[in-house]
Design a protein around this motif. Structure first.
Motif, PDB file in Angstrom:
ATOM      1  N   SER A 137       0.833  -1.205   0.000  1.00 11.11           N
ATOM      2  CA  SER A 137       0.000   0.000   0.000  1.00 11.11           C
ATOM      3  C   SER A 137       0.868   1.256   0.000  1.00 11.11           C
ATOM      4  CB  SER A 137      -0.919  -0.012   1.227  1.00 11.11           C
ATOM      5  OG  SER A 137      -1.596   1.206   1.349  1.00 11.11           O
ATOM      6  N   VAL A 152      -1.601   3.174  -2.736  1.00 12.38           N
ATOM      7  CA  VAL A 152      -3.008   2.799  -2.867  1.00 12.38           C
ATOM      8  C   VAL A 152      -3.591   2.482  -1.493  1.00 12.38           C
ATOM      9  CG1 VAL A 152      -2.735   1.894  -5.206  1.00 12.38           C
ATOM     10  CG2 VAL A 152      -2.474   0.353  -3.257  1.00 12.38           C
ATOM     11  N   ASP A 154      -7.016  -1.720   1.137  1.00 17.70           N
ATOM     12  CA  ASP A 154      -8.061  -2.635   0.679  1.00 17.70           C
ATOM     13  C   ASP A 154      -7.957  -2.938  -0.816  1.00 17.70           C
ATOM     14  OD1 ASP A 154      -9.135  -2.820   3.223  1.00 17.70           O
ATOM     15  OD2 ASP A 154     -10.557  -1.170   2.896  1.00 17.70           O
ATOM     16  N   ASP A 155      -7.166  -2.159  -1.556  1.00 15.16           N
ATOM     17  CA  ASP A 155      -7.016  -2.359  -2.996  1.00 15.16           C
ATOM     18  C   ASP A 155      -5.834  -3.253  -3.363  1.00 15.16           C
ATOM     19  OD1 ASP A 155      -9.212  -0.757  -3.472  1.00 15.16           O
ATOM     20  OD2 ASP A 155      -8.015   1.069  -3.693  1.00 15.16           O
ATOM     21  N   GLU A 174      -4.042  -7.688 -12.059  1.00 15.70           N
ATOM     22  CA  GLU A 174      -4.384  -6.613 -11.115  1.00 15.70           C
ATOM     23  C   GLU A 174      -3.154  -6.148 -10.338  1.00 15.70           C
ATOM     24  OE1 GLU A 174      -7.748  -8.879 -12.386  1.00 15.70           O
ATOM     25  OE2 GLU A 174      -6.054  -9.619 -11.214  1.00 15.70           O
ATOM     26  N   LEU A 229      -1.329  -2.507 -10.622  1.00 15.55           N
ATOM     27  CA  LEU A 229      -1.091  -1.713  -9.417  1.00 15.55           C
ATOM     28  C   LEU A 229       0.338  -1.159  -9.401  1.00 15.55           C
ATOM     29  CD1 LEU A 229      -2.617  -1.139  -6.645  1.00 15.55           C
ATOM     30  CD2 LEU A 229      -1.218  -2.981  -5.746  1.00 15.55           C
TER      31      LEU A 229
END
Length: 194
Positions: free
Chosen positions: A110, A115, A118-119, A139, A143
């Motif tokens: 994160s 980000v 939770d992503d 994904e 990211l």
């Protein structure tokens, strides 16, 4: 008594013949046949090495560690991507140690990718069963795309295109999930940056 000795000798000779035939068939003929079938497969039969400028930099089949902002990062590994220690962590879903590792990894990804926690996709948080999975999810690759683009002086759209080019779909259209080979993607990023 003589009849029993004769039967024992006959059965022993028959067993010895079966042993010799099976040794020749399964110990010599079968391995040679498999080797001959593998010859036309060339590099595929030798671990599918990836070469850059004539040097082997890794295998399509084995994950390896990449550190630094300029690289796409692989899944975590319970054994630091050591091919001789390929194994899972054996931590179960109720393990406090696993929960702490996942929370630590979630915070790190994160922070590095900028980000919301939770992503962060699951494959960025958990190691594969072997610890050597060469793939990440599209994904997780998406990211990381902005960070990799900035670190390499590339346009984000160009890096996103590289991710799309190196995404492999489901086997037979329905088996498994789409994946991105991290080593192949990093080689493409290096070539685009130079």
């Amino acid at each position: 008594m003589l009849h029993l000795l004769h039967d024992l000798t006959r059965q022993s000779l028959a067993s010895l013949r079966v042993l010799l035939v099976l040794t020749v068939v399964l110990g010599i003929a079968y391995p040679v046949a498999v080797w001959l079938v593998g010859l036309p497969m060339g590099e595929r039969a030798h671990g599918q090495p990836i070469r850059v400028d004539g040097q082997v930099v890794g295998s399509r089949l084995l994950g390896q560690q990449f550190t630094g902002e300029q690289w796409f990062h692989p899944r975590p590994s319970a054994n630091d991507h050591d091919t001789l220690a390929s194994a899972p962590s054996n931590l179960g879903p109720l393990s406090d140690e696993l929960l702490a590792l996942v929370a630590e990894r979630r915070a790190a990804v994160s922070a590095s990718e900028g980000v919301d926690p939770d992503d962060v996709p699951p494959d960025a948080l958990t190691a594969s069963g072997s610890g050597l999975d060469p793939h990440i999810s599209p994904e997780y690759a998406a990211l990381q795309a902005d960070r990799v683009a900035a670190a390499n002086g590339l346009d984000a759209a160009e890096v996103e295109e590289l991710v799309a080019e190196h995404t492999t779909g489901r086997f037979l259209g329905f088996v498994g999930e789409p994946v991105v080979n991290v080593l192949e993607l990093n080689v493409a990023v290096r070539q685009a940056a130079h």
